[in-house]
Design an enzyme around this catalytic site. Structure first.
Site, PDB file in Angstrom:
ATOM      1  N   PRO A  52      37.293  36.693  -5.931  1.00  0.00           N
ATOM      2  CA  PRO A  52      36.567  36.865  -4.665  1.00  0.00           C
ATOM      3  C   PRO A  52      36.539  35.607  -3.806  1.00  0.00           C
ATOM      4  CG  PRO A  52      35.024  36.714  -6.478  1.00  0.00           C
ATOM      5  CD  PRO A  52      36.396  36.642  -7.084  1.00  0.00           C
ATOM      6  N   CYS A  53      37.672  35.298  -3.228  1.00  0.00           N
ATOM      7  CA  CYS A  53      37.734  34.110  -2.397  1.00  0.00           C
ATOM      8  C   CYS A  53      36.922  34.295  -1.126  1.00  0.00           C
ATOM      9  CB  CYS A  53      39.180  33.785  -2.047  1.00  0.00           C
ATOM     10  SG  CYS A  53      40.160  35.212  -1.580  1.00  0.00           S
ATOM     11  N   HIS A  54      36.585  35.532  -0.808  1.00  0.00           N
ATOM     12  CA  HIS A  54      35.797  35.766   0.407  1.00  0.00           C
ATOM     13  C   HIS A  54      34.333  35.383   0.203  1.00  0.00           C
ATOM     14  CE1 HIS A  54      36.021  39.346  -2.114  1.00  0.00           C
ATOM     15  NE2 HIS A  54      34.775  39.576  -1.772  1.00  0.00           N
TER      16      HIS A  54
END
Length: 295
Positions: free
Chosen positions: A260-262
């Site tokens: 989950p780089c967001h």
DNA sequence: ATGACATTCTTGT
DNA sequence: ACAAGAATGTCAT
């Protein structure tokens, strides 16, 4: 001339899903540019030539949130609240306790890093199968090896070639072949929260340097609906003075969304960059807020 | 609010 | 080996 490389894999229902996202994307763009002015449903509908009620329905079906609620979700204040929660995110054993309240858990993954030798070979000897699939955020490019999911990228209709080139440049020596039938189950599992179950974890192979893998590991421990500042991540992996390097590593993540780089944001709570477009980052965050709201 | 710069890691030459 | 760039953060205006 490149017609042959444009995969003819998009089914009819997926095309309409893509068109829907186009509209939603425009609305999100409008919202994020003018969120200070609190644009009304009417104004938003006018900007995409739709009836207010039609837009309301479309948007809500897509995100589980009304446009107005979505506007709330991408506000600075909201992101700050995600940061402010002081629960010891990365100190708790994330894998064990989360099976509790119904759908309120995240996508479960098991991950293994690639051996240094394999990494150095830049994918040599690796058989990579890929396929494009519609998802709530446009088109998703799914790439798998026989050891599990290796890459996940996003693009808009028409940008398939560009996205594929982006991913191929990361492992230039791998062999590539389109195999939609093989990637479809992955796409279905990733983007439908109903399939997020601990007893069916998703297998992911992380291909990157030691530093990058440690950053991605930290990201995997951020639960849905939470966020961490780049500087916090830097501290957690024992490199408190390297927030910028963390940013670069987060950006190099080949398995976006699953890793989950967001959920990495600026220290102020501001949404900063995203490899696949800042609008998409907002879209994903808003969509997650909608999933949580439905529980 | 805006802009310079400090600092760490990756990558291409 | 070296230089440039990156999804940041901080401090001085």
């Amino acid at each position: 001339m490149n017609a042959m490389t444009q995969p003819q894999t998009v089914l009819t229902d997926e095309i309409t899903a893509g068109a829907d996202y186009e509209i939603v994307r425009k609305v999100i763009e409008t919202i994020s540019e003018n969120y200070r002015d609190q644009p009304s449903l009417e104004e938003l509908a006018a900007s995409v030539n739709m009836e207010p009620t039609a837009l309301q329905k479309l948007f809500t079906r897509w995100a589980g949130l009304s446009p107005k609620a979505f506007l709330q979700a991408v506000t600075l204040d909201h992101a700050r609240r995600l940061l402010a929660s002081d629960m010891p995110l990365l100190d708790t054993a994330y894998e064990v306790g989360l099976s509790g309240p119904g759908r309120l858990h995240d996508l479960f993954v098991t991950h293994e890093a690639m051996s240094p030798g394999e990494f150095k070979a830049k994918g040599a000897g690796l058989a990579m199968r890929y396929g494009f699939h519609a998802c709530p955020f446009g088109l998703a490019l799914v790439m798998i090896t026989d050891r599990g999911l290796a890459g996940l990228a996003f693009c808009d209709p028409g940008g398939e070639r560009e996205a594929l080139a982006d991913m191929q440049s990361r492992w230039p020596n791998a062999r590539y072949g389109e195999d939609v039938a093989a990637t479809a189950p992955y796409a279905a599992r990733i983007f439908d929260p109903a399939n997020w179950r601990p007893d069916r974890p998703l297998k992911v192979v992380l291909i990157g340097t030691d530093f990058q893998v440690s950053v991605w590991n930290a990201l995997l421990k951020i639960p849905m609906g939470k966020a961490l500042a780049y500087s916090d991540i830097a501290r957690k992996i024992g490199k408190p003075d390297a927030p910028r390097a963390v940013g670069a590593a987060v950006g190099a993540n080949p398995v976006s969304f699953v890793v989950p780089c967001h959920r990495a944001v600026g220290k102020s709570g501001a949404l900063t960059g995203y490899h696949w477009g800042l609008t998409r980052k907002r879209a994903i965050l808003g969509w997650e807020a909608g999933q949580l709201a439905q529980v």
